[in-house]
Design a protein around this motif. Structure first.
Motif, PDB file in Angstrom:
ATOM      1  N   LEU A 399       0.724  -1.286   0.267  1.00 53.37           N
ATOM      2  CA  LEU A 399      -0.181   0.346  -0.169  1.00 53.37           C
ATOM      3  C   LEU A 399       0.725   1.070   0.138  1.00 53.37           C
ATOM      4  O   LEU A 399      -0.010   2.707  -0.359  1.00 53.37           O
ATOM      5  N   GLY A 400       2.227   1.086  -0.063  1.00 53.55           N
ATOM      6  CA  GLY A 400       3.338   2.096   0.561  1.00 53.55           C
ATOM      7  C   GLY A 400       2.789   3.258   1.817  1.00 53.55           C
ATOM      8  O   GLY A 400       1.994   3.216   2.562  1.00 53.55           O
ATOM      9  N   LEU A 401       2.348   4.422   0.595  1.00 53.43           N
ATOM     10  CA  LEU A 401       1.908   5.401   1.666  1.00 53.43           C
ATOM     11  C   LEU A 401       0.263   5.815   1.995  1.00 53.43           C
ATOM     12  O   LEU A 401      -0.071   6.057   2.249  1.00 53.43           O
ATOM     13  N   GLN A 402      -0.228   5.086   1.488  1.00 52.97           N
ATOM     14  CA  GLN A 402      -1.537   5.058   1.300  1.00 52.97           C
ATOM     15  C   GLN A 402      -1.970   4.022   2.607  1.00 52.97           C
ATOM     16  O   GLN A 402      -2.683   3.559   2.900  1.00 52.97           O
ATOM     17  N   GLY A 403      -1.148   3.235   3.344  1.00 50.10           N
ATOM     18  CA  GLY A 403      -1.874   2.010   4.284  1.00 50.10           C
ATOM     19  C   GLY A 403      -1.426   3.239   5.711  1.00 50.10           C
ATOM     20  O   GLY A 403      -1.202   4.047   5.838  1.00 50.10           O
ATOM     21  N   THR A 404      -1.778   2.095   6.837  1.00 58.98           N
ATOM     22  CA  THR A 404      -1.389   3.041   8.228  1.00 58.98           C
ATOM     23  C   THR A 404      -0.425   2.934   8.905  1.00 58.98           C
ATOM     24  O   THR A 404       0.655   2.914   8.039  1.00 58.98           O
ATOM     25  N   THR A 405      -0.393   4.018   9.893  1.00 61.74           N
ATOM     26  CA  THR A 405       0.909   4.250  10.170  1.00 61.74           C
ATOM     27  C   THR A 405       2.132   3.045  10.471  1.00 61.74           C
ATOM     28  O   THR A 405       3.049   2.620  10.043  1.00 61.74           O
ATOM     29  N   GLN A 406       0.832   1.902  11.481  1.00 61.93           N
ATOM     30  CA  GLN A 406       2.112   0.790  11.066  1.00 61.93           C
ATOM     31  C   GLN A 406       2.423   0.181  10.354  1.00 61.93           C
ATOM     32  O   GLN A 406       3.360  -0.619  10.297  1.00 61.93           O
ATOM     33  N   GLU A 407       1.780  -0.111   9.531  1.00 68.19           N
ATOM     34  CA  GLU A 407       2.041  -0.755   7.869  1.00 68.19           C
ATOM     35  C   GLU A 407       3.143   0.137   7.220  1.00 68.19           C
ATOM     36  O   GLU A 407       3.985  -0.726   6.507  1.00 68.19           O
ATOM     37  N   MET A 408       2.786   1.226   6.925  1.00 74.58           N
ATOM     38  CA  MET A 408       4.182   2.436   6.181  1.00 74.58           C
ATOM     39  C   MET A 408       5.804   1.902   7.657  1.00 74.58           C
ATOM     40  O   MET A 408       6.337   1.539   6.969  1.00 74.58           O
ATOM     41  N   ILE A 409       5.253   2.074   8.658  1.00 76.15           N
ATOM     42  CA  ILE A 409       6.701   2.422   9.619  1.00 76.15           C
ATOM     43  C   ILE A 409       7.365   0.251   9.645  1.00 76.15           C
ATOM     44  O   ILE A 409       8.601  -0.001   8.999  1.00 76.15           O
ATOM     45  N   GLY A 410       6.421  -1.054   8.813  1.00 72.42           N
ATOM     46  CA  GLY A 410       6.615  -1.664   8.880  1.00 72.42           C
ATOM     47  C   GLY A 410       7.297  -1.955   7.675  1.00 72.42           C
ATOM     48  O   GLY A 410       8.148  -2.355   7.126  1.00 72.42           O
ATOM     49  N   GLU A 411       6.993  -0.680   6.721  1.00 72.42           N
ATOM     50  CA  GLU A 411       7.390  -1.485   5.371  1.00 72.42           C
ATOM     51  C   GLU A 411       8.953  -0.390   5.141  1.00 72.42           C
ATOM     52  O   GLU A 411      10.251  -1.227   4.747  1.00 72.42           O
ATOM     53  N   ALA A 412       9.305   0.683   5.829  1.00 76.82           N
ATOM     54  CA  ALA A 412      10.281   1.899   5.779  1.00 76.82           C
ATOM     55  C   ALA A 412      11.314   0.162   6.300  1.00 76.82           C
ATOM     56  O   ALA A 412      12.460   0.272   5.880  1.00 76.82           O
ATOM     57  N   GLY A 413      10.845  -0.731   7.792  1.00 73.00           N
ATOM     58  CA  GLY A 413      11.695  -1.217   7.878  1.00 73.00           C
ATOM     59  C   GLY A 413      12.504  -3.029   8.140  1.00 73.00           C
ATOM     60  O   GLY A 413      12.744  -2.988   8.550  1.00 73.00           O
ATOM     61  N   ARG A 414      10.996  -3.123   6.395  1.00 80.91           N
ATOM     62  CA  ARG A 414      11.696  -4.439   6.536  1.00 80.91           C
ATOM     63  C   ARG A 414      13.834  -4.726   5.528  1.00 80.91           C
ATOM     64  O   ARG A 414      13.957  -3.582   5.071  1.00 80.91           O
ATOM     65  N   GLY A 415      14.109  -5.508   6.120  1.00 78.84           N
ATOM     66  CA  GLY A 415      15.430  -6.030   5.045  1.00 78.84           C
ATOM     67  C   GLY A 415      16.072  -5.677   7.284  1.00 78.84           C
ATOM     68  O   GLY A 415      17.127  -5.714   6.865  1.00 78.84           O
ATOM     69  N   THR A 416      15.577  -5.191   7.599  1.00 80.22           N
ATOM     70  CA  THR A 416      16.271  -4.483   8.829  1.00 80.22           C
ATOM     71  C   THR A 416      15.914  -5.535   9.682  1.00 80.22           C
ATOM     72  O   THR A 416      14.508  -5.407  10.784  1.00 80.22           O
ATOM     73  N   SER A 417      16.221  -5.874  10.992  1.00 80.73           N
ATOM     74  CA  SER A 417      16.062  -6.526  12.445  1.00 80.73           C
ATOM     75  C   SER A 417      16.740  -6.046  13.430  1.00 80.73           C
ATOM     76  O   SER A 417      18.008  -5.501  13.247  1.00 80.73           O
ATOM     77  N   PHE A 418      15.807  -6.127  14.672  1.00 78.97           N
ATOM     78  CA  PHE A 418      17.138  -5.084  15.568  1.00 78.97           C
ATOM     79  C   PHE A 418      17.354  -6.121  16.623  1.00 78.97           C
ATOM     80  O   PHE A 418      16.184  -6.201  18.067  1.00 78.97           O
ATOM     81  N   PRO A 419      18.098  -7.471  16.803  1.00 83.45           N
ATOM     82  CA  PRO A 419      17.782  -8.497  18.471  1.00 83.45           C
ATOM     83  C   PRO A 419      18.924  -7.943  19.035  1.00 83.45           C
ATOM     84  O   PRO A 419      19.662  -6.933  18.787  1.00 83.45           O
ATOM     85  N   TRP A 420      18.912  -8.098  20.218  1.00 84.35           N
ATOM     86  CA  TRP A 420      18.644  -7.778  21.648  1.00 84.35           C
ATOM     87  C   TRP A 420      20.204  -7.767  21.125  1.00 84.35           C
ATOM     88  O   TRP A 420      20.775  -6.929  22.530  1.00 84.35           O
ATOM     89  N   MET A 421      20.467  -8.472  21.086  1.00 83.40           N
ATOM     90  CA  MET A 421      22.328  -8.893  21.550  1.00 83.40           C
ATOM     91  C   MET A 421      23.439  -7.746  20.835  1.00 83.40           C
ATOM     92  O   MET A 421      24.268  -7.135  21.122  1.00 83.40           O
ATOM     93  N   LEU A 422      22.482  -7.253  19.222  1.00 83.76           N
ATOM     94  CA  LEU A 422      23.405  -6.654  19.191  1.00 83.76           C
ATOM     95  C   LEU A 422      23.178  -4.974  19.388  1.00 83.76           C
ATOM     96  O   LEU A 422      23.542  -3.979  19.454  1.00 83.76           O
ATOM     97  N   VAL A 423      21.737  -5.179  20.165  1.00 83.99           N
ATOM     98  CA  VAL A 423      21.183  -3.554  20.816  1.00 83.99           C
ATOM     99  C   VAL A 423      22.126  -2.993  21.792  1.00 83.99           C
ATOM    100  O   VAL A 423      22.746  -1.986  22.195  1.00 83.99           O
ATOM    101  N   VAL A 424      22.226  -4.532  22.711  1.00 81.94           N
ATOM    102  CA  VAL A 424      23.051  -3.865  23.431  1.00 81.94           C
ATOM    103  C   VAL A 424      24.914  -4.279  23.583  1.00 81.94           C
ATOM    104  O   VAL A 424      25.485  -3.444  23.450  1.00 81.94           O
TER     105      VAL A 424
END
Length: 530
Positions: A399-424
């Motif tokens: 949906l791109g920019l027509q999606g909900t805020t949660q959907e847009m944030i999810g699409e923008a973050g695809r390809g990245t994840s934040f394992p707690w081990m790396l955050v620490v």
């Protein structure tokens, strides 16, 4: 009816089956209608190939005629440039302040009058060129596509000019920066970008084969654009101080060092140091220029630019990754070579580092496309500069920019994840950077903690990108050094400081072992995501 089809070329000879081919790939011949496996275009009867190819060319001309207004806007910007020296007072009597006199003396610059004259002629000549190139770009038959790139080149020069001439005029700096950015946008961003192949524009896919999303969508680029804006605004402030346009720079934490202690704060000391003066132009202004180019390149092309504009993807990656390394290097040497820190530099370097994981997936997709094209026997450099189509893949249905805020944030973050081990691990790296303040370390021990803490932060953040997750294993080497360093180097503040290195190093090694969650697939690259 059959006679009519024969006249149109839809039938070859009476009694023979029709053959269908692709207007862009005549070597593709099929006995029934369908789509081209190379570019996804609809196959046409053999006799109508050239007719429809011409229609595609006519379509490009028609699209070009619908987007002539950006070139007319550039023409007006050229007129604005032509008159700017006279309306903004480039040649008026100039009374320098103390900061501008200091900059002139420290840098050994020519007189203010000579630099203002150089800016005057620079804007006049640039204005004339923009007017000429805009007129050529607005040709209704699109016969001068090269003029769009020529105009973009002039826009790029305008970003450089105030730094090259060390302009003492804040108005000239702001004017050339804004006008230069707009000229680039109206030359190659808003209108149809020249140089892209018909095959690439008309072909498919949006999503690379074996992937579940397109790494070139607008939302995928949004984090990079937001971070580039932050970096640009910070660098503009630093550049303005180096040019003498402002008298002070905000610094909430760090005092000056050496001869500047009590005279300048930490940020001012850093950006007027010998390290900064090693650059022939203000390095703060150079940083702002690079952030501006990143911002422009971020918005170039469509959601399939990983295959239609490989050169652009590589160029943006080159700006982000090497500049990130340079920014971190500058952060590393601040307390070691200069003896203090710069808060704004730390923020800008962090913004640049965070860009890296958001760019790497598009870089991998581009590399996979070029490798596929090479294996198919396509000319490498033509494909690199002009793009192309690819077999397989899918159309982007998000949906791109027509999606909900949660959907847009999810699409923008695809390809990245934040394992707690790396955050620490990032938190550990940050804590190590400041052990000279928190644990009283000094000398070689403090420098070592600062150096390896900075590297831990950089490589841990890079590993947020799922395609770069193996980078986390470098932390094993850093951890091993941190365990050994307290017993090899002098300058430990206390026994607590020594055991801090051992504990932090051990944690880095342990946290580097698990991969963490990976939510997407990346075709052949999956074998490297370990």
């Amino acid at each position: 009816m059959h006679e009519e089809h024969a006249r149109r070329g839809d039938l070859t000879f009476a009694g023979q089956a029709l053959e269908y081919t692709c207007p862009m790939h005549p070597e593709i011949v099929r006995s029934e209608p369908g789509t081209c496996p190379e570019c996804g275009m609809t196959l046409l009867p053999v006799g109508t190939k050239m007719e429809h190819a011409g229609e595609h060319g006519d379509m490009m001309v028609k699209d070009h005629r619908k987007m002539l207004w950006p070139h007319y806007l550039n023409l007006m910007l050229g007129l604005w440039l032509l008159t700017s020296p006279f309306t903004l007072g480039y040649l008026s009597d100039f009374a320098p302040n103390a900061n501008q006199l200091r900059v002139m003396a420290e840098r050994g610059l020519p007189s203010f009058e000579l630099r203002n004259l150089a800016m005057t002629w620079g804007d006049i000549v640039s204005g004339v060129l923009v007017i000429v190139f805009s007129g050529l770009s607005a040709d209704s038959w699109r016969r001068n596509a090269w003029a769009q790139w020529a105009n973009a080149f002039v826009g790029g020069w305008l970003l450089f000019a105030p730094l090259v001439f060390w302009t003492p005029l804040a108005a000239a700096y702001a004017n050339d920066t804004l006008v230069g950015g707009l000229i680039i946008a109206f030359s190659v961003l808003v209108p149809m970008m020249p140089g892209m192949s018909m095959e690439g524009m008309m072909g498919k896919p949006d999503i690379p084969p074996g992937w579940a999303y397109t790494p070139s969508s607008w939302l995928q680029r949004a984090p990079i654009a937001a971070l580039a804006v932050i970096g640009f605004l910070i660098a503009r402030v630093l550049g303005a101080f180096q040019l003498g346009h402002i008298d002070a720079v905000w610094e909430p934490f760090f005092a000056g060092s050496g001869a500047m202690k009590g005279v300048m704060n930490g940020t001012e000391t850093i950006i007027t140091s010998d390290v900064s003066k090693a650059w022939p132009i203000p390095d703060g202004g150079l940083g702002a220029l690079v952030y501006m180019l990143e911002l422009v390149m971020t918005w170039m092309g469509g959601k399939d630019r990983w295959r239609t504009m490989p050169w652009m993807v590589l160029g943006l990656t080159f700006l982000i990754v090497p500049l990130g390394v340079v920014s971190i290097y500058f952060i590393i040497i601040q307390p070691i070579a200069i003896g203090t820190w710069c808060t704004l530099c730390l923020i800008a370097a962090l913004a640049m580092t965070i860009m890296i994981p958001y760019q790497l997936d598009e870089f991998v997709a581009m590399g996979q496309f070029l490798l596929w094209a090479r294996r198919k026997g396509k000319p490498f450099w033509r494909t690199f500069w002009m793009g192309g189509a690819m077999e397989g893949g899918n159309e982007d249905m998000s949906l791109g920019l027509q999606g909900t805020t949660q959907e847009m944030i999810g699409e923008a973050g695809r390809g990245t994840s934040f394992p707690w081990m790396l955050v620490v691990s990032v938190a550990i790296g940050i804590s190590l950077m400041f052990t000279r303040l928190t644990l009283g370390n000094s000398g070689a021990m403090a420098d070592s903690d600062h150096l390896f803490g900075s590297l831990v932060v950089v490589f841990s953040i890079m590993a947020f990108a799922e395609v770069a997750r193996p980078v986390r294993f470098i932390n094993v080497l850093f951890g091993a050094w941190l365990i050994a360093a307290p017993w090899l180097l002098e300058g430990g503040g206390s026994a607590l400081a020594a055991w801090n290195g051992v504990i932090m190093g051990t944690l880095l090694i342990v946290f580097a072992i698990p991969r963490g969650p990976v939510h997407d697939s990346y075709a052949g690259w999956d074998r490297y995501v370990i």
